[in-house]
Design an enzyme around this catalytic site. Sequence first.
Site, PDB file in Angstrom:
ATOM      1  CB  CYS A   2       6.731   4.552  -6.964  1.00 21.41           C
ATOM      2  SG  CYS A   2       7.195   2.932  -7.587  1.00 21.41           S
ATOM      3  NE  ARG A  27       1.822   6.801  -4.369  1.00 21.47           N
ATOM      4  CZ  ARG A  27       0.755   7.016  -5.093  1.00 21.47           C
ATOM      5  NH1 ARG A  27      -0.211   7.738  -4.624  1.00 21.47           N
ATOM      6  NH2 ARG A  27       0.650   6.525  -6.308  1.00 21.47           N
ATOM      7  CD1 TRP A  80       5.593  -1.892  -2.870  1.00 16.71           C
ATOM      8  CD2 TRP A  80       5.194  -2.494  -4.978  1.00 16.71           C
ATOM      9  NE1 TRP A  80       4.876  -3.062  -2.855  1.00 16.71           N
ATOM     10  CE2 TRP A  80       4.615  -3.459  -4.137  1.00 16.71           C
ATOM     11  CE3 TRP A  80       5.076  -2.664  -6.364  1.00 16.71           C
ATOM     12  CZ2 TRP A  80       3.929  -4.565  -4.608  1.00 16.71           C
ATOM     13  CZ3 TRP A  80       4.393  -3.770  -6.839  1.00 16.71           C
ATOM     14  CH2 TRP A  80       3.825  -4.713  -5.950  1.00 16.71           C
ATOM     15  CG  ASN A 106       3.793   5.282  -9.666  1.00 17.56           C
ATOM     16  OD1 ASN A 106       3.956   4.067  -9.668  1.00 17.56           O
ATOM     17  ND2 ASN A 106       2.817   5.875  -9.002  1.00 17.56           N
ATOM     18  N   GLY A 107       4.965   3.414 -12.524  1.00 19.74           N
ATOM     19  CA  GLY A 107       4.291   2.726 -13.625  1.00 19.74           C
ATOM     20  C   GLY A 107       5.227   1.735 -14.286  1.00 19.74           C
ATOM     21  CD  GLU A 489     -11.911  -5.343   5.060  1.00 15.80           C
ATOM     22  OE1 GLU A 489     -11.699  -5.886   3.958  1.00 15.80           O
ATOM     23  OE2 GLU A 489     -11.215  -4.405   5.482  1.00 15.80           O
ATOM     24  CE  LYS A 493      -7.839  -4.208   6.711  1.00 11.40           C
ATOM     25  NZ  LYS A 493      -8.639  -3.914   5.595  1.00 11.40           N
ATOM     26  CD  GLU A 496      -4.799  -5.532   4.405  1.00 11.38           C
ATOM     27  OE1 GLU A 496      -4.369  -5.318   3.267  1.00 11.38           O
ATOM     28  OE2 GLU A 496      -5.863  -5.044   4.817  1.00 11.38           O
ATOM     29  CG  HIS A 512     -20.372 -27.732   1.296  1.00 12.43           C
ATOM     30  ND1 HIS A 512     -21.000 -28.926   1.038  1.00 12.43           N
ATOM     31  CD2 HIS A 512     -21.360 -26.846   1.593  1.00 12.43           C
ATOM     32  CE1 HIS A 512     -22.313 -28.770   1.153  1.00 12.43           C
ATOM     33  NE2 HIS A 512     -22.551 -27.517   1.494  1.00 12.43           N
ATOM     34  CE  LYS A 611      -4.562   3.726   2.309  1.00 11.89           C
ATOM     35  NZ  LYS A 611      -5.420   2.764   3.029  1.00 11.89           N
TER      36      LYS A 611
HETATM   37  C1  G6P Z   1      -4.459  -1.968  -1.909  1.00  9.29           C
HETATM   38  C2  G6P Z   1      -4.567  -1.524  -0.461  1.00  9.29           C
HETATM   39  C3  G6P Z   1      -5.928  -1.928   0.106  1.00  9.29           C
HETATM   40  C4  G6P Z   1      -7.042  -1.376  -0.757  1.00  9.29           C
HETATM   41  C5  G6P Z   1      -6.875  -1.780  -2.227  1.00  9.29           C
HETATM   42  C6  G6P Z   1      -7.851  -1.017  -3.128  1.00  9.29           C
HETATM   43  O1  G6P Z   1      -4.418  -3.343  -1.977  1.00  9.29           O
HETATM   44  O2  G6P Z   1      -3.535  -2.117   0.314  1.00  9.29           O
HETATM   45  O3  G6P Z   1      -6.060  -1.427   1.424  1.00  9.29           O
HETATM   46  O4  G6P Z   1      -8.274  -1.837  -0.287  1.00  9.29           O
HETATM   47  O5  G6P Z   1      -5.568  -1.455  -2.682  1.00  9.29           O
HETATM   48  O6  G6P Z   1      -7.536   0.349  -3.075  1.00  9.29           O
HETATM   49  P1  G6P Z   1      -8.528   1.524  -3.421  1.00  9.29           P
HETATM   50  O7  G6P Z   1      -7.713   2.763  -3.197  1.00  9.29           O
HETATM   51  O8  G6P Z   1      -8.916   1.351  -4.855  1.00  9.29           O
HETATM   52  O9  G6P Z   1      -9.693   1.428  -2.512  1.00  9.29           O
END
Ligand code: G6P
Length: 616
Positions: A2, A27, A80, A106-107, A489, A493, A496, A512, A611
Amino acid sequence: MCGIIGYVGPREAAEIVLGGLQRLEYRGYDSAGVAILCDGRIEVRRATGKLAQLVKRVHSDPPCAAHSSALNLGIGHTRWATHGGVTEYNAHPHLGAEGRVAVVHNGIVENYAELKQALQAEGIRFASETDTEVIAHLLELAISAGQSFEQAALHVLKQLRGSNAVVMICTAQPDTLIAGRLGNAGGIAIGLGEGEMFVASDVPGILEHTRRILFLDDGEVAVVQPGQVRVLDREGRRVEKPIHTIPWDPVSAERGEYRHFMQKEIFEQARAITDTLRGRVNFESGVVKLETLALPEVPPRKIHIVACGTSAHAGLVGKFMLERLARIPVEVDYASEFRYRDPLVGAEDVVLGITQSGETADTLAAMDEGKRRGARLWAIVNAIGSQAERLAQGYIAMRAGPEIGVASTKAFTASLVDLYLLACALAQAFPQPGAPDPFAAARALAQLPGWVSQLLAPNPLFEELAERFHTREHFLYLGRGVNYPIALEGALKLKEISYIHAEGYPAGEMKHGPIALIDEQMPVVCIAVRDSVYDKMLSQVEQVKARHGIVIAVATEGDAEIARKADYVLWVPEAPELLTPILTVIPLQRLAYHLAVRRGCDVDQPRNLAKSVTVE
Ligand code: G6P
């Protein structure tokens, strides 16, 4: 998760709070709300959906009739959802029963059920299903019982279990915001202005107003008034806090002429990498200096990398860099797994957290776990002043600048550069027989920004690929060696931001299992640059083609052989093997971006994601 904003000062609070929320919307964004103090009353406006809904609500029904007061106070929140569905009544801020206090949070209040029961037994009626509302009621009851706002806030925070960041206001003290941080549920940054003060869960929320920031640590409470901030510990004792000056330019947190933040951040990578390298490498001698990270007397016995999401993928690449250049064994764990697996970590080891936000709850907890077991704690981190930076004994800043798009791009490549620098620095401090020349390895970095710029040139192939494949529901990504994590990765990408199911796999493992998935419908992205496993990758490409799969190769410029075998080729410049992941990931970011845009997806704010993940 949040986003939180607070303001106290002479300007119109609602506008400042809404502006801050707009910058923090990444966020969390299923609903949002503001609480503004007007003529001794707290006025709340909330709305579900995107922030634009709340802005509309506030503008059609302003909380204060006219902007007349010399001092204004307000708080806001983007939510969120964790406890309680996405509804207007569950959106923050939450009020006490008499409307004398408002709270954003938040939390997760872990003991909220028992606190709620006790409050209900006293006749308190709840207006929402959230855990947050207990905080508002407890605060209001303590004030009604005669405690000052400050005493009541300290008293309430002591009753909460779990990791929580809370900001509170109260009608009895129209010049005061109180913010508290318990555990790692998210940061609280206090912005110091001239005759005005700001509170935010994240620096970009207030960067346009001030760059002078103070950060709360676990267990600290800030009493924020225009002209002064007092920080207290849990017991109410005064704590002296340093004030950080954030070097980020406020414009760097703006989208500018780009359609999406993610697009902007992809194109910022050459600049970000230049900043990451600045002052750290002597390109003539190859000597690497990391000012904020003191190396130990003897090489670490082992490095345990802990991270989540994209940062964990950076860690997997880092393993190759550190083991190959510095010859130090490396283990990479998802932070959420590390903390619960009773890891074998000792005083001769390093635990290295990689985190863009510096606030990811699992990563912070894993770092804490490493510290508890006596390890030296290091971090690679982007957000200046964040909890991870403060927790670590040494850190390397990514210097990527604010990253707003939920899908991480420039922070990923910046952390790869940091890992490479760390590997060079360790290799230079502790030379190992048989290791490559660490000075030559560092000198090679001089060409990196130029190579990255080449990868950012206009290329119509991305649109062509998006046009052809945007209706596919599955993609496979294959890589090997140092580019295996890039397959992971690339797949992350894509899934997501476009919601296409994508799997990243070590190419050698394809036979496999995943080979069963390949048919003429399946696009297979193969990272096949000219490195030590090139021949192996080439035979994997053959195997895909033999089953009529569609091969999109990422390959080294000028490779005629791959051009003959693959259906499409995304070219990358020739570079030393350990630097290739910093290059090969860029076309994969661009491919995911174009596919998502073609599918009409919300690239910067994909569904269900946030994020900074500040809850477990
Ligand atoms: C969330 C974000 C990702 C990020 C991950 C770790 O899942 O959507 O983009 O890689 O958190 O975040 P950090 O801030 O610890 O790199």
